[in-house]
Design a protein around this motif. Structure first.
Motif, PDB file in Angstrom:
ATOM      1  N   SER A   1       0.823  -1.208   0.000  1.00 53.01           N
ATOM      2  CA  SER A   1       0.000   0.000   0.000  1.00 53.01           C
ATOM      3  C   SER A   1       0.861   1.264   0.000  1.00 53.01           C
ATOM      4  O   SER A   1       0.338   2.364   0.089  1.00 53.01           O
ATOM      5  N   GLY A   2       2.154   1.104  -0.101  1.00 53.43           N
ATOM      6  CA  GLY A   2       3.018   2.268  -0.286  1.00 53.43           C
ATOM      7  C   GLY A   2       3.493   2.920   0.989  1.00 53.43           C
ATOM      8  O   GLY A   2       4.128   3.966   0.947  1.00 53.43           O
ATOM      9  N   VAL A   3       3.193   2.313   2.147  1.00 49.52           N
ATOM     10  CA  VAL A   3       3.641   2.902   3.411  1.00 49.52           C
ATOM     11  C   VAL A   3       5.116   2.574   3.620  1.00 49.52           C
ATOM     12  O   VAL A   3       5.918   3.423   3.988  1.00 49.52           O
ATOM     13  N   LEU A   4       5.464   1.319   3.362  1.00 45.96           N
ATOM     14  CA  LEU A   4       6.865   0.919   3.527  1.00 45.96           C
ATOM     15  C   LEU A   4       7.525   0.771   2.169  1.00 45.96           C
ATOM     16  O   LEU A   4       6.862   0.564   1.154  1.00 45.96           O
ATOM     17  N   VAL A   5       8.866   0.836   2.179  1.00 49.16           N
ATOM     18  CA  VAL A   5       9.598   0.741   0.920  1.00 49.16           C
ATOM     19  C   VAL A   5       9.784  -0.716   0.524  1.00 49.16           C
ATOM     20  O   VAL A   5       9.569  -1.623   1.329  1.00 49.16           O
ATOM     21  N   PHE A   6      10.194  -0.932  -0.705  1.00 54.08           N
ATOM     22  CA  PHE A   6      10.471  -2.278  -1.203  1.00 54.08           C
ATOM     23  C   PHE A   6      11.887  -2.642  -0.781  1.00 54.08           C
ATOM     24  O   PHE A   6      12.854  -2.049  -1.238  1.00 54.08           O
ATOM     25  N   ASN A   7      12.029  -3.575   0.149  1.00 54.20           N
ATOM     26  CA  ASN A   7      13.370  -4.050   0.493  1.00 54.20           C
ATOM     27  C   ASN A   7      13.307  -5.535   0.854  1.00 54.20           C
ATOM     28  O   ASN A   7      12.250  -6.171   0.746  1.00 54.20           O
ATOM     29  N   PHE A   8      14.424  -6.076   1.296  1.00 53.91           N
ATOM     30  CA  PHE A   8      14.499  -7.518   1.569  1.00 53.91           C
ATOM     31  C   PHE A   8      13.439  -7.953   2.576  1.00 53.91           C
ATOM     32  O   PHE A   8      12.725  -8.926   2.384  1.00 53.91           O
ATOM     33  N   TRP A   9      13.331  -7.198   3.670  1.00 54.49           N
ATOM     34  CA  TRP A   9      12.436  -7.620   4.749  1.00 54.49           C
ATOM     35  C   TRP A   9      10.968  -7.485   4.370  1.00 54.49           C
ATOM     36  O   TRP A   9      10.165  -8.367   4.657  1.00 54.49           O
ATOM     37  N   THR A  10      10.636  -6.361   3.711  1.00 57.61           N
ATOM     38  CA  THR A  10       9.217  -6.202   3.341  1.00 57.61           C
ATOM     39  C   THR A  10       8.819  -7.208   2.265  1.00 57.61           C
ATOM     40  O   THR A  10       7.649  -7.502   2.071  1.00 57.61           O
ATOM     41  N   THR A  11       9.813  -7.728   1.538  1.00 59.04           N
ATOM     42  CA  THR A  11       9.502  -8.691   0.479  1.00 59.04           C
ATOM     43  C   THR A  11       9.588 -10.125   0.979  1.00 59.04           C
ATOM     44  O   THR A  11       8.710 -10.945   0.710  1.00 59.04           O
ATOM     45  N   HIS A  12      10.638 -10.439   1.712  1.00 59.53           N
ATOM     46  CA  HIS A  12      10.905 -11.854   2.024  1.00 59.53           C
ATOM     47  C   HIS A  12      10.475 -12.314   3.411  1.00 59.53           C
ATOM     48  O   HIS A  12      10.436 -13.509   3.669  1.00 59.53           O
ATOM     49  N   PHE A  13      10.193 -11.355   4.327  1.00 56.23           N
ATOM     50  CA  PHE A  13       9.822 -11.806   5.687  1.00 56.23           C
ATOM     51  C   PHE A  13       8.567 -12.671   5.633  1.00 56.23           C
ATOM     52  O   PHE A  13       8.440 -13.663   6.348  1.00 56.23           O
ATOM     53  N   VAL A  14       7.644 -12.320   4.757  1.00 51.46           N
ATOM     54  CA  VAL A  14       6.403 -13.091   4.660  1.00 51.46           C
ATOM     55  C   VAL A  14       6.695 -14.510   4.179  1.00 51.46           C
ATOM     56  O   VAL A  14       6.045 -15.479   4.596  1.00 51.46           O
TER      57      VAL A  14
END
Ligand code: ADP
Length: 650
Positions: free
Chosen positions: A346-359
């Motif tokens: 939703s654009g609140v957080l940036v695209f990085n390793f954690w926001t992409t891969h933590f899930v």
């Protein structure tokens, strides 16, 4: 003129200073070095973008590219300069889920190339087949590359822009492939592991769990671009079903699984109803996503449902469900990962390793922890079952021991009783023997005086002329005769007990004739018509005295209690391999039903008019018993009686 305008426009467009690519730094993130134009109309073409009025609206990016669920088409423009002549560079948008990505790159001859990529575009349309979107950079004589990127569609538009040196890209891809290989490998292992357990245990929980693993697999396989690349490279529309539409489906499975796995209804009604609502919300979210009314509906539902699972776990744990420990741990990771992803999308957080891969890490952990939890639950269930079985076994053992003790006590009591009975029987037998001996002695002693009395009576009857005195003597004679009969009966009775059995072949013709003849003295004898029927198949051996007593008594009674007119007595005898059957039937007085079971008692007489001593049937019964036989009587008052004696072959 047109070319002149074009060159002019382009020179305005790339008036910005190009970003310099150094070979040493193989991976450059260009989010902050691009210019952005947001086309709300979603209609503009690349030619339109090159127009001066549009070019003037491009603004410099001041940070990461986070447009969230914006429906607008995003145009990015970038200009890069290479510093090493050998290096080959790739422009990369490592966000596989971007639905339509178009690259427009200026060629050395000034023309523009156009390459397509995107989540909903076939692999064959891409310049480089890959999970993400790639464009090989072409540099002009001035070592500058100029590119426009068009990003359109409904998916969340939060993504980075990289320029990556080719070798560096392949190295990075290898790492990614290994990482995802492990990730999908774990899911596949979990799938088969739980499948085997399901086949063995046939527990629905495992089946539901397997369904969630399958959904998880396809959601991530499509979201990461691997499914698009390897499973359905030419059918990108499948990304939509496997990626987006699996979300409502997994929600349905997970909600049911949670209800069953944590036995939620027992612990919390509120969470139970919340979970119950999820499958319905899943359907609504599915429709909203599929129709495009709200493309984020399914993703939002996943975030909401994850929160509900976690809360359910916590509430169940507080209320004493120990299995919930695993559940909370499993969903905590997933929730954090899911939240990071949602905020990124939703654009609140940036695209990085954690926001992409933590899930993804969360998904693997969740899958593994739930598998462990299921195992633990099964182990506990097995332990409880074994405990119950052990308890049942102990109870049964105790019961058996108690029973054995009881049986032992009872056996001892019984033995004592039997001993007592045996002693009593011995005493009775002794007494009976004494009594028999006494009867025998008395009877024999009385026989002489009675014979004298009968003789004297006979003499008296001859000599006395006075009628009254003669009448007295006659009456006295009949009473002495009766006394004689009783004494004979008693002597027979005592003989029954004393004598040992001596078997001999029976001549039934003679036996019956003798018995009939000995009844001749009875007053109605002459009137009676006798009939005999003999069916002698085998020679029958038995103690003659006893059989004689039986037949004699039956015939005597039939004669004694005969009717006045047309009396008859039928004697029927049959012998075969099984033994002997004697029937004596008369059409005499009959015996009232209420007396029929008492006539075999000693001294019992069934009517006032009975002429005997009441000993006859008693002696008969004793004789039948002695020969191990049975006696039955059928009799109707006024119609007659039929006695049936059955004796086995001894
Ligand atoms: P009793 O010497 O008086 O005949 P039993 O023991 O032979 O004594 O018979 C018992 C009673 O059974 C008799 O008193 C009689 O009333 C009844 N009874 C036996 N046989 C017959 C029969 N064939 N018909 C009618 N009554 C019978």
């Amino acid at each position: 003129m047109l070319l002149g305008l074009l060159i002019f426009t382009v020179s305005i467009a790339f008036a910005q200073k190009p970003y310099e690519l150094h070979h040493e730094a193989g991976n450059h993130r260009l989010d902050e070095h691009v210019q952005i134009y947001i086309d709300d109309s979603e209609q503009l073409t690349h030619a339109d973008i090159l127009r001066k009025d549009i070019q003037e609206q491009f603004i410099a990016s001041n940070g990461h590219l986070k447009f969230g669920y914006s429906k607008s088409t995003i145009w990015l423009k970038l200009s890069v300069k290479k510093t090493s002549s050998n290096a080959e560079w790739l422009l990369e948008l490592p966000a596989p889920f971007l639905e339509f990505v178009d690259f427009y790159q200026q060629q050395p001859d000034g023309s523009w190339s156009h390459h397509e990529s995107g989540y909903y575009r076939a692999q064959s349309k891409r310049v480089i087949s890959h999970t993400a979107h790639l464009e090989p950079l072409v540099f002009g004589a001035d070592s500058i590359s100029q590119v426009y990127i068009q990003v359109a569609g409904r998916s969340p538009k939060t993504f980075p822009v990289y320029i990556i040196e080719k070798e560096h890209f392949y190295q990075k891809t290898r790492f990614e492939d290994i990482g995802y290989g492990i990730f999908f490998g774990i899911l596949i292992v979990m799938f088969f592991y739980n499948l085997v357990i399901y086949i063995t245990l046939k527990q629905t929980n495992y089946l539901l769990y397997i369904c969630t693993i399958v959904c998880t697999f396809f959601i991530f396989a499509s979201a990461t671009g691997y499914a698009g690349k390897y499973f359905w490279p030419e059918h990108p529309e499948w990304n939509f079903y496997a990626g987006r539409m699996s979300l409502p489906v997994i929600t349905i499975f997970l909600a049911i699984f949670t209800i069953r796995f944590l036995e939620v209804k027992q612990y919390t009604k509120t969470m139970y109803y919340a979970l119950y609502a999820l499958p319905f919300l899943g359907l609504v979210a599915g429709v909203l996503t599929a129709s495009g009314i709200m493309s984020s509906a399914s993703n939002n539902l996943i975030s909401l449902s994850t929160l509900i699972y976690l809360c359910t776990g916590i509430v169940c744990r507080i209320k004493g469900n120990r299995t919930a420990n695993f559940f909370i741990a499993a969903w905590s990771f997933y929730l954090i990962g899911g939240l990071l992803l949602t905020l990124r999308n939703s654009g609140v957080l940036v695209f990085n390793f954690w926001t992409t891969h933590f899930v993804e890490i969360g998904a693997v952990l969740e899958t593994t922890i739930i598998a462990i939890a299921l195992g633990d639950r099964y182990r506990r269930y097995k332990e409880e079952k074994e405990e119950i079985q052990l308890q049942a076994l102990q109870l049964q053992q105790e019961a058996n021991e108690r029973l054995e003790l009881k049986v032992k006590e009872r056996t001892e009591e019984l033995q004592q009783t039997l001993d007592t009975i045996k002693i009593q029987k011995e005493i009775i037998e002794d007494k009976n023997a004494e009594l028999d001996a006494f009867f025998y002695r008395i009877s024999h002693d009385l026989k002489g005086p009675i014979a004298s009395l009968l003789g004297l009576n006979a003499l008296a009857k001859m000599d006395i002329k006075d009628e009254l005195a003669l009448d007295y003597v006659t009456k006295q004679h009949s009473q002495v005769e009766r006394l004689h009969q009783i004494i004979n009966g008693l002597i027979n009775l005592t003989r029954l007990n004393i004598a040992a059995l001596q078997r001999e072949a029976i001549d039934f013709e003679k036996l019956i004739t003798d018995c009939i003849e000995s009844s001749r003295s009875l007053h109605s004898f002459e009137k009676i018509s006798f009939k005999r029927e003999l069916k002698i198949e085998t020679v029958y051996y038995t103690e003659w005295t006893l059989l004689n007593a039986i037949v004699q008594n039956l015939i005597e009674n039939a004669v004694k209690y005969c009717r006045p007119d047309n009396p008859y007595v039928h004697v029927y005898v049959k012998t075969d391999r099984n033994g002997l059957e004697i029937k004596v039937k008369d059409n005499g007085a009959g015996i009232p039903e209420e007396y029929q079971n008492r006539i075999f008692e000693m001294f019992y007489r069934a009517s006032q008019h009975a002429q005997g001593s009441g000993l006859g049937l008693y002696i008969l019964k004793r004789s039948v018993d002695r020969l191990q036989g049975t006696i039955e009587v059928e009799s109707t008052v006024g119609e007659g009686s039929c006695f049936t004696v059955k004796l086995p072959t001894l």
